[in-house]
Write a protein that holds these residues in place. Sequence first.
Motif, short mmCIF file in Angstrom:
data_model
loop_
_atom_site.label_atom_id
_atom_site.label_comp_id
_atom_site.label_asym_id
_atom_site.label_seq_id
_atom_site.Cartn_x
_atom_site.Cartn_y
_atom_site.Cartn_z
N LYS A 140 83.23 61.41 48.18
CA LYS A 140 83.49 62.83 48.42
C LYS A 140 82.31 63.49 49.12
CE LYS A 140 84.83 67.05 45.99
NZ LYS A 140 85.11 67.65 44.67
N ASP A 141 81.10 63.18 48.66
CA ASP A 141 79.90 63.75 49.29
C ASP A 141 79.77 63.29 50.73
OD1 ASP A 141 79.40 64.95 46.88
OD2 ASP A 141 77.94 63.44 46.22
N ALA A 142 80.09 61.99 50.98
CA ALA A 142 79.99 61.47 52.34
C ALA A 142 80.98 62.16 53.26
CB ALA A 142 80.22 59.96 52.33
N ARG A 143 82.22 62.37 52.78
CA ARG A 143 83.24 63.04 53.61
C ARG A 143 82.85 64.49 53.87
NH1 ARG A 143 89.08 60.88 51.28
NH2 ARG A 143 88.83 58.70 51.97
N THR A 144 82.32 65.15 52.86
CA THR A 144 81.88 66.53 53.04
C THR A 144 80.78 66.62 54.08
OG1 THR A 144 82.43 66.98 50.73
CG2 THR A 144 81.01 68.56 51.85
N LYS A 145 79.87 65.66 54.04
CA LYS A 145 78.78 65.63 55.02
C LYS A 145 79.30 65.38 56.42
CE LYS A 145 74.28 63.47 55.78
NZ LYS A 145 73.32 62.44 55.30
#
Length: 228
Positions: A140-145
């Motif tokens: 999720k953090d990677a996609r948000t980034k």
Amino acid sequence: MVKLVKSQVKCYKKKTKKNVGGQKKTYEYNQYLVPLKRADNLDCSMDVFIIPQKDLKELIDEEGELKDISGQKDEHKRHLAEYEAELADLEWKHSQLSKSYKDLFKKHNKIRKKNQELKEKVETLESDRKKLINVLQKVKDARTKENTEVPKTVPQKSVKQTSSGQVTEQEKVENIQNRASKVDKTEVNQDKKGTENKKTDETKGNKDDKDIWTVLRSRLTKKEEDEK
């Protein structure tokens, strides 16, 4: 004939002193005596039996003769048989209880073992759940980034080649289709451009005609004003 001697048991308190742990202590206890008479004709060191009077009445009659206890013997046998039957029943119940206890003990061990296995499975599932949550959070953090960053265009090759550098038949067909699509798009763009140029020329011609009429009209108006 049974010789009977009647007497009475007498009790006396007797005290004695003993050294216990370096201290003198006094202890009291009962001393029992059975007084006898000379007329009883009992010699010293003679062994005797002492029977309570209430029990003696059941064994000896008033004349000193032993009573017929055959009936009591049968009664004692009957009581003995009842006691033996009761004892056998108690032993059987004891064996059944022992068997039930062993079965319950085995069942308890199985349940305890099963509960231990379930507890270990729950702990394993809980650990896997935490790991999965961590992985999902990272994704999720990677996609948000990625969404917050500016997307970069990556040029794609028009022709794909294999590891040996040769173009496959399927890729050739795809290249031909892509070229045909580009030609169609070029023709459409040219037609569209020609149409737009034609419209521009017509608009320009109309504008030129309008300018000529405007000039002529202006001159006629000026001439009329001069004649006046």
